[in-house]
Design a protein around this motif. Sequence first.
Motif, PDB file in Angstrom:
ATOM      1  N   ARG A  44       0.848  -1.187   0.000  1.00 31.58           N
ATOM      2  CA  ARG A  44       0.000   0.000   0.000  1.00 31.58           C
ATOM      3  C   ARG A  44       0.884   1.239   0.000  1.00 31.58           C
ATOM      4  NH1 ARG A  44      -4.668   1.200   4.458  1.00 31.58           N
ATOM      5  NH2 ARG A  44      -3.084   2.563   5.367  1.00 31.58           N
ATOM      6  N   CYS A 100      -2.832   4.378  -2.599  1.00 33.46           N
ATOM      7  CA  CYS A 100      -2.902   3.632  -3.849  1.00 33.46           C
ATOM      8  C   CYS A 100      -2.220   2.291  -3.609  1.00 33.46           C
ATOM      9  CB  CYS A 100      -2.190   4.390  -4.979  1.00 33.46           C
ATOM     10  SG  CYS A 100      -3.157   5.720  -5.735  1.00 33.46           S
ATOM     11  N   THR A 101      -2.071   1.523  -4.670  1.00 26.21           N
ATOM     12  CA  THR A 101      -1.363   0.249  -4.612  1.00 26.21           C
ATOM     13  C   THR A 101      -0.096   0.372  -5.447  1.00 26.21           C
ATOM     14  OG1 THR A 101      -3.488  -0.911  -4.462  1.00 26.21           O
ATOM     15  CG2 THR A 101      -1.565  -2.241  -5.023  1.00 26.21           C
ATOM     16  N   THR A 159       3.821   2.128  -9.961  1.00 32.12           N
ATOM     17  CA  THR A 159       2.456   2.508  -9.610  1.00 32.12           C
ATOM     18  C   THR A 159       1.872   3.354 -10.729  1.00 32.12           C
ATOM     19  OG1 THR A 159       1.058   3.375  -7.830  1.00 32.12           O
ATOM     20  CG2 THR A 159       3.063   4.624  -8.354  1.00 32.12           C
ATOM     21  N   CYS A 186      -1.618   8.760  -9.089  1.00 33.87           N
ATOM     22  CA  CYS A 186      -1.538   8.666  -7.627  1.00 33.87           C
ATOM     23  C   CYS A 186      -0.648   9.755  -7.029  1.00 33.87           C
ATOM     24  CB  CYS A 186      -0.991   7.300  -7.224  1.00 33.87           C
ATOM     25  SG  CYS A 186      -2.099   5.918  -7.556  1.00 33.87           S
ATOM     26  N   SER A 232      -4.617  -6.066  -5.223  1.00 36.34           N
ATOM     27  CA  SER A 232      -4.848  -4.643  -4.969  1.00 36.34           C
ATOM     28  C   SER A 232      -5.431  -4.400  -3.590  1.00 36.34           C
ATOM     29  CB  SER A 232      -5.805  -4.069  -6.023  1.00 36.34           C
ATOM     30  OG  SER A 232      -7.095  -4.632  -5.900  1.00 36.34           O
ATOM     31  N   GLY A 242      -8.680   3.116  -4.759  1.00 37.21           N
ATOM     32  CA  GLY A 242      -7.531   2.609  -4.024  1.00 37.21           C
ATOM     33  C   GLY A 242      -6.763   1.562  -4.812  1.00 37.21           C
ATOM     34  N   SER A 243      -7.420   0.988  -5.837  1.00 37.01           N
ATOM     35  CA  SER A 243      -6.749  -0.008  -6.676  1.00 37.01           C
ATOM     36  C   SER A 243      -5.809   0.620  -7.688  1.00 37.01           C
ATOM     37  CB  SER A 243      -7.784  -0.863  -7.431  1.00 37.01           C
ATOM     38  OG  SER A 243      -8.603  -1.592  -6.548  1.00 37.01           O
ATOM     39  N   SER A 244      -5.838   1.931  -7.834  1.00 35.25           N
ATOM     40  CA  SER A 244      -4.921   2.599  -8.752  1.00 35.25           C
ATOM     41  C   SER A 244      -3.488   2.169  -8.478  1.00 35.25           C
ATOM     42  CB  SER A 244      -5.023   4.115  -8.599  1.00 35.25           C
ATOM     43  OG  SER A 244      -6.201   4.610  -9.153  1.00 35.25           O
ATOM     44  N   GLY A 245      -2.775   1.865  -9.544  1.00 37.47           N
ATOM     45  CA  GLY A 245      -1.383   1.450  -9.411  1.00 37.47           C
ATOM     46  C   GLY A 245      -1.205  -0.027  -9.153  1.00 37.47           C
ATOM     47  N   LYS A 284     -10.909   7.191 -11.710  1.00 35.67           N
ATOM     48  CA  LYS A 284      -9.598   6.681 -11.282  1.00 35.67           C
ATOM     49  C   LYS A 284      -9.788   5.910  -9.992  1.00 35.67           C
ATOM     50  CE  LYS A 284      -7.320  10.667 -13.331  1.00 35.67           C
ATOM     51  NZ  LYS A 284      -6.663  11.951 -13.051  1.00 35.67           N
TER      52      LYS A 284
END
Length: 270
Positions: A46, A55-56, A67, A71, A160, A194-197, A269
């Motif tokens: 994270r 983000c992840t 990533t 983000c 993620s 939050g799954s971005s990246g 996003k």
Amino acid sequence: MFRNLMYLLAGVVCALLVSEPLSAQQSALQRLDTADDSRGWDAVGRLNIGTSGFCTGALIAPDLVLTAAHCLFDKTSKTRVAPSDIEFRAGWRNGRASAYRTIRRAIVHPDYNYRSRNGAQRIANDVALLELHHPIRNTTVVPFATQSQLQSGDAVGVVSYAQDRAEAPSLQELCKVLGVQEGVYVMSCDVNFGSSGAPVFTFRNGGVAVVSVVSAMANMDGRPVALGMQLEKPLDDLRHAISAPRILTSDMRLGKGGGRVGAGAKFVKP
């Protein structure tokens, strides 16, 4: 499918809808709560950004985290977040991480433009590398290899964090590439804010490798989809950029984002 994909990338307003029942070709999310569950996935972590965002990210070298570029931007001011305000927590689950690292430099792809309304172009370049102050040398946190392009119909997986699963990562071991257009993969993977990246994986010849990064979620034909870039060329550009520290500062964008082409999509996003 081609016409639907063109329509998606040309300008549909995207929203996250309730997904359809899982088919035999798509697996459900598995929460990685324990050390046994997470074995082999601790290089996914994270990214805590500022005081509240996350983000992840995925470790692809002992000192490099991959990533999504978006983000690294503040949603309100549209300006870059300082590297000192980002922390990578490898293998974060239930209040503990396998390693904690601060960020020395953050390099955004030279053709990424946070303000661009050209959805396909923005997603195709929505990738960044974070250089850690200190490499992670931990036998349980093994950097992932990267591989080249996918084809429509290929099976992939995603690990993620997200707003509804922020304290432990979740694995979707089987989703599919639904189409490829303008450097963007459209995938059936389950993502959320939050799954971005988050790294997109292939499972070929018994190995695991990163082939894309989750950039956005969208809606196509009444079903939620994940969008990510064809990674090989953008990642090569970033590796070249980060190997030339004498011309960079920690908060530089390496070049200017491309101009608007076409109608521009409005993506969410994750």
